[in-house]
Design an enzyme around this catalytic site. Structure first.
Site, PDB file in Angstrom:
ATOM      1  CE  LYS A 173      -4.003  -2.054  -0.126  1.00 15.82           C
ATOM      2  NZ  LYS A 173      -3.700  -3.390  -0.635  1.00 15.82           N
TER       3      LYS A 173
HETATM    4  C1  LIG Z   1      -9.730  -2.749  -2.021  1.00 15.25           C
HETATM    5  C2  LIG Z   1      -9.167  -3.486  -0.848  1.00 15.25           C
HETATM    6  N1  LIG Z   1      -9.941  -3.666   0.236  1.00 15.25           N
HETATM    7  C3  LIG Z   1      -9.491  -4.294   1.319  1.00 15.25           C
HETATM    8  C4  LIG Z   1      -8.217  -4.796   1.370  1.00 15.25           C
HETATM    9  C5  LIG Z   1      -7.759  -5.521   2.583  1.00 15.25           C
HETATM   10  O1  LIG Z   1      -6.681  -4.893   3.184  1.00 15.25           O
HETATM   11  P1  LIG Z   1      -5.814  -5.652   4.283  1.00 15.25           P
HETATM   12  O2  LIG Z   1      -4.848  -6.517   3.569  1.00 15.25           O
HETATM   13  O3  LIG Z   1      -5.143  -4.549   5.047  1.00 15.25           O
HETATM   14  O4  LIG Z   1      -6.767  -6.424   5.121  1.00 15.25           O
HETATM   15  C6  LIG Z   1      -7.367  -4.637   0.283  1.00 15.25           C
HETATM   16  C7  LIG Z   1      -6.000  -5.164   0.347  1.00 15.25           C
HETATM   17  O5  LIG Z   1      -5.323  -5.455  -0.570  1.00 15.25           O
HETATM   18  C8  LIG Z   1      -7.854  -3.969  -0.855  1.00 15.25           C
HETATM   19  O6  LIG Z   1      -7.071  -3.794  -1.928  1.00 15.25           O
END
Ligand SMILES: Cc1ncc(COP(=O)(O)O)c(C=O)c1O
Length: 405
Positions: free
Chosen positions: A187
């Protein structure tokens, strides 16, 4: 061996000395778990997002979404409308919260949830809209807020791609009841694993905090802090979603460079647009007026009929040239679990299906060197050149192939 070393890893984060030093300090302090650095990271992040919402640091965006939906007071069986073009975590969080996901198709140009399709999907059971600011581009929040107001719906924003994003001057994550952020390794800023909730209401932020730590009424760090042992009570059945100081140490330092990283990715974006503009690809649309794109992903579309190579052939060609690429995303209804469970079919979400079958994400990390960017551009050209010769008519078309639909 050599080949392995030269491979450009997709989404590799930029890690610098200040976070390394801060992590070492945490290690030496012996306080690795949830503590003062998490509290500081919460304050700093909320401040960066204009200081109007209440922050709760958690260990992922998935956790943030899950807990927010519970804190929003949504009840089992309530319907939540989200986009068909997102990471599975968005939909899984809805399911984990005991709710029913309903998909809306995306707009072909922005790749964001299409408010017209959202309106079509609203039923008497709909309670919330969960927009995802795809690739860092803000959704059409005016239209979504109008729908939410008309039908008395909550808005929970998935801002996993959208830390720096604004829409009409307002930061992403401050349009509804909750905004949920990710600091996963790929990210815009990272903590390894990590996430943040921004809640409009202070009491709901407090509930998220309790839910994220077993449902315990007091933070563990208060329990074992220098004020002596504190009793706690379990006030509801929560989860183990708290962020550690070890993670916050990275985030604190990364956050200081969030704008310089954003500037670098904006420049990379412009460089790709310039260099790839004449190729038989569809490039991302320019950012809309009065918005700030987060520039999290640079997604090109490879249409075999135009590019002369299939999307998967293109992925393979890039990998063979030592360039790591991504797919964001195959549309949600492509996955067997959702087909089996909800009866979803890709063809019912035609824009998300088409994009999901053509999309390729090129490296866009702030870490990329000038040479690496040139390697990516060269690999795109070579890979396209290695495909089947393209039909002449498409090549000589007056429509610039590099401009987004
Ligand atoms: C659009 C979206 N939502 C949610 C997530 C979930 O994030 P996390 O990996 O921090 O749980 C991601 C992660 O890649 C994502 O790209």
């Amino acid at each position: 061996m050599n080949e392995q070393r030269d491979f450009l890893v997709f989404g590799s984060p930029k890690i610098e000395q200040p976070e390394i030093d801060e992590v070492l300090e945490v290690m030496r302090s012996g306080w690795l778990g949830t503590g003062p650095r998490v509290a500081q990271f919460e304050r700093d992040f909320a401040q960066y997002k204009s200081g109007v919402y209440h922050p709760v640091a958690v260990n992922s965006c998935t956790a943030a979404l899950h807990v927010s939906m519970i804190a929003a007071g949504l009840q089992p069986g309530d319907e939540v409308i989200t986009t068909a073009l997102t990471f599975c975590a968005t939909v899984n969080a809805i399911i984990h919260a005991g709710l029913t996901p309903v998909l809306a198709d995306v707009d072909a140009r922005t790749m964001n949830i299409d408010p017209v399709d959202v309106a079509r999907k609203i039923t008497s059971r709909t309670r919330a809209i969960l927009p995802v600011h795809f690739a860092g581009r803000p959704c059409d929040m005016d239209a979504l807020r109008e729908l939410a107001a008309k039908h008395n719906l909550k808005i929970i924003e998935d801002c996993a791609h959208a830390i720096e994003t604004t829409y009409h001057g307002q930061p992403a994550g401050t349009f509804g009841d909750f905004g949920c952020f990710s600091f996963y390794v790929t990210k815009n800023i990272i903590t390894g694993e990590g996430g943040m909730i921004l809640a409009r209401e202070e009491d709901l932020a407090a509930r998220c905090k309790v839910l994220a730590l077993h449902g315990m009424s007091k933070d563990a760090w208060k329990r074992f802090g220098d004020e002596g042992y504190k009793h706690y009570q379990v006030v509801e059945c929560g989860f183990k979603y708290n962020m550690m100081d070890l993670q916050a140490a990275i985030g604190l330092q990364q956050l200081r460079r969030v704008e310089s990283y954003w500037n670098r990715r904006r420049d990379l974006w412009a460089e790709y647009a310039e260099a790839l503009g004449t190729l038989p690809l569809v490039l991302p649309a320019p950012a809309e007026e009065r918005t700030r794109h987060g520039y999290h992903l640079y997604t090109i579309l490879v249409d075999e009929a135009v590019a002369g190579i299939s999307r998967d052939g293109f992925l393979k060609g890039m990998t063979q040239r030592n360039i790591g690429v991504g797919v964001h995303y195959q549309s949600i209804p492509e996955h067997p679990y959702y087909q089996r469970t909800f009866g979803w079919r890709p063809e019912d979400y035609p824009q998300a299906m088409r994009i999901g079958r053509q999309t390729v994400s090129l490296p866009l990390s702030a870490k990329l060197s000038v040479e690496e960017v040139q390697s990516v551009i060269g690999a795109v050209r070579d890979t396209l050149g290695s495909g089947i010769p393209q039909p002449k008519a498409r090549h000589t078309s007056k429509t610039p192939m590099g401009i987004a639909v």
